[in-house]
Design a protein around this motif. Structure first.
Motif, PDB file in Angstrom:
ATOM      1  N   VAL A 132     -10.564   7.820   6.972  1.00 34.07           N
ATOM      2  CA  VAL A 132      -9.564   8.805   6.570  1.00 34.07           C
ATOM      3  C   VAL A 132      -9.063   8.420   5.184  1.00 34.07           C
ATOM      4  O   VAL A 132      -8.748   7.252   4.937  1.00 34.07           O
ATOM      5  N   GLU A 133      -8.993   9.403   4.299  1.00 37.39           N
ATOM      6  CA  GLU A 133      -8.446   9.186   2.962  1.00 37.39           C
ATOM      7  C   GLU A 133      -7.083   9.865   2.887  1.00 37.39           C
ATOM      8  O   GLU A 133      -6.956  11.048   3.203  1.00 37.39           O
ATOM      9  N   GLY A 134      -6.074   9.107   2.497  1.00 39.06           N
ATOM     10  CA  GLY A 134      -4.734   9.661   2.364  1.00 39.06           C
ATOM     11  C   GLY A 134      -3.812   8.672   1.682  1.00 39.06           C
ATOM     12  O   GLY A 134      -4.205   7.545   1.373  1.00 39.06           O
ATOM     13  N   ILE A 135      -2.583   9.102   1.456  1.00 42.70           N
ATOM     14  CA  ILE A 135      -1.581   8.266   0.805  1.00 42.70           C
ATOM     15  C   ILE A 135      -0.711   7.610   1.868  1.00 42.70           C
ATOM     16  O   ILE A 135      -0.181   8.286   2.749  1.00 42.70           O
ATOM     17  N   VAL A 136      -0.577   6.294   1.781  1.00 41.15           N
ATOM     18  CA  VAL A 136       0.218   5.540   2.752  1.00 41.15           C
ATOM     19  C   VAL A 136       1.702   5.835   2.519  1.00 41.15           C
ATOM     20  O   VAL A 136       2.177   5.839   1.391  1.00 41.15           O
ATOM     21  N   TYR A 160       0.786  -1.229   0.000  1.00 39.49           N
ATOM     22  CA  TYR A 160       0.000   0.000   0.000  1.00 39.49           C
ATOM     23  C   TYR A 160       0.824   1.288   0.000  1.00 39.49           C
ATOM     24  O   TYR A 160       0.254   2.355  -0.267  1.00 39.49           O
ATOM     25  N   VAL A 161       2.098   1.247   0.297  1.00 41.02           N
ATOM     26  CA  VAL A 161       2.915   2.465   0.330  1.00 41.02           C
ATOM     27  C   VAL A 161       2.820   3.170  -1.023  1.00 41.02           C
ATOM     28  O   VAL A 161       2.990   2.560  -2.074  1.00 41.02           O
ATOM     29  N   GLY A 162       2.495   4.454  -0.984  1.00 48.16           N
ATOM     30  CA  GLY A 162       2.362   5.254  -2.192  1.00 48.16           C
ATOM     31  C   GLY A 162       0.968   5.248  -2.799  1.00 48.16           C
ATOM     32  O   GLY A 162       0.708   5.983  -3.745  1.00 48.16           O
ATOM     33  N   LYS A 163       0.048   4.451  -2.257  1.00 48.59           N
ATOM     34  CA  LYS A 163      -1.316   4.374  -2.797  1.00 48.59           C
ATOM     35  C   LYS A 163      -2.274   5.213  -1.959  1.00 48.59           C
ATOM     36  O   LYS A 163      -2.129   5.340  -0.749  1.00 48.59           O
ATOM     37  N   LYS A 164      -3.288   5.756  -2.647  1.00 49.06           N
ATOM     38  CA  LYS A 164      -4.351   6.506  -1.972  1.00 49.06           C
ATOM     39  C   LYS A 164      -5.372   5.510  -1.431  1.00 49.06           C
ATOM     40  O   LYS A 164      -5.908   4.698  -2.188  1.00 49.06           O
ATOM     41  N   VAL A 165      -5.591   5.529  -0.116  1.00 45.77           N
ATOM     42  CA  VAL A 165      -6.501   4.574   0.519  1.00 45.77           C
ATOM     43  C   VAL A 165      -7.516   5.300   1.395  1.00 45.77           C
ATOM     44  O   VAL A 165      -7.322   6.455   1.775  1.00 45.77           O
ATOM     45  N   ARG A 166      -8.573   4.579   1.728  1.00 46.49           N
ATOM     46  CA  ARG A 166      -9.570   5.021   2.700  1.00 46.49           C
ATOM     47  C   ARG A 166      -9.618   3.948   3.770  1.00 46.49           C
ATOM     48  O   ARG A 166      -9.964   2.806   3.488  1.00 46.49           O
ATOM     49  N   VAL A 167      -9.223   4.296   4.993  1.00 50.56           N
ATOM     50  CA  VAL A 167      -9.196   3.324   6.086  1.00 50.56           C
ATOM     51  C   VAL A 167     -10.068   3.816   7.235  1.00 50.56           C
ATOM     52  O   VAL A 167     -10.246   5.019   7.421  1.00 50.56           O
ATOM     53  N   ILE A 168     -10.580   2.874   8.000  1.00 59.20           N
ATOM     54  CA  ILE A 168     -11.440   3.177   9.144  1.00 59.20           C
ATOM     55  C   ILE A 168     -10.707   2.819  10.418  1.00 59.20           C
ATOM     56  O   ILE A 168     -10.048   1.788  10.498  1.00 59.20           O
ATOM     57  N   GLY A 169     -10.827   3.670  11.409  1.00 57.70           N
ATOM     58  CA  GLY A 169     -10.213   3.402  12.706  1.00 57.70           C
ATOM     59  C   GLY A 169     -10.691   4.404  13.735  1.00 57.70           C
ATOM     60  O   GLY A 169     -11.528   5.265  13.466  1.00 57.70           O
ATOM     61  N   ALA A 170     -10.137   4.282  14.931  1.00 55.38           N
ATOM     62  CA  ALA A 170     -10.463   5.196  16.026  1.00 55.38           C
ATOM     63  C   ALA A 170      -9.510   6.385  15.947  1.00 55.38           C
ATOM     64  O   ALA A 170      -8.300   6.221  15.938  1.00 55.38           O
TER      65      ALA A 170
END
Length: 149
Positions: free
Chosen positions: A114-118, A52-62
């Motif tokens: 949160v949407e961001g680049i890993v 995932y490094v360098g990819k735009k992702v949407r992850v869920i967390g606290a």
């Protein structure tokens, strides 16, 4: 009597949804949707970061944000234990985030997406270029009360 109670309950529910609940949900959505972001479980990013490094992702967390740190924890339990090994670091500078720090602090303890680049900084993983943070699950009571004023 049952018909009147049902009608009354329906009217109260509609009023609540119309004024408070819907407005609250909108006030917890910071930034713009990036349709290209890939939905990924936070645990997948933590366990297999090279994928995932360098990819735009949407992850869920606290979510947690203060003046020194900002993290997306794997779970609320990890947040309560402040287990940063099971968290993704987030930028703390206001200009790097899609909202003011005070607004983001109101999400502390909430389940958010949160949407961001890993990226990887040594042994630490994080998200940079964060374009959106939004409430995904029910947040703490005090956060919701703050937004209903």
């Amino acid at each position: 009597m049952k018909i009147i109670s049902l009608k009354f309950f329906s009217a109260v529910l509609a009023a609540l949804m119309g004024c408070g609940i819907v407005a609250t949900a909108k006030s917890f959505d910071f930034g713009k949707l990036d349709a290209k972001a890939e939905d990924v479980a936070a645990v997948c990013v933590l366990v297999n970061p090279d994928q995932y490094v360098g990819k735009k992702v949407r992850v869920i967390g606290a979510y947690f944000h203060d003046f020194e740190n900002s993290y997306l924890f794997l779970s609320r339990d990890a947040l309560e234990a402040y287990d940063v090994s099971s968290a993704l670091g987030l930028p703390i500078q206001e200009k790097s985030l899609p909202a003011a720090a005070d607004d983001l602090e109101s999400l502390n303890g909430c389940l958010v997406a949160v949407e961001g680049i890993v990226f990887r900084d040594g042994v630490h993983l994080g998200l940079k270029d964060v374009s959106r943070i939004f409430l995904k699950g029910r947040g703490p009571t005090n956060s919701i009360e703050v937004k209903q004023k």
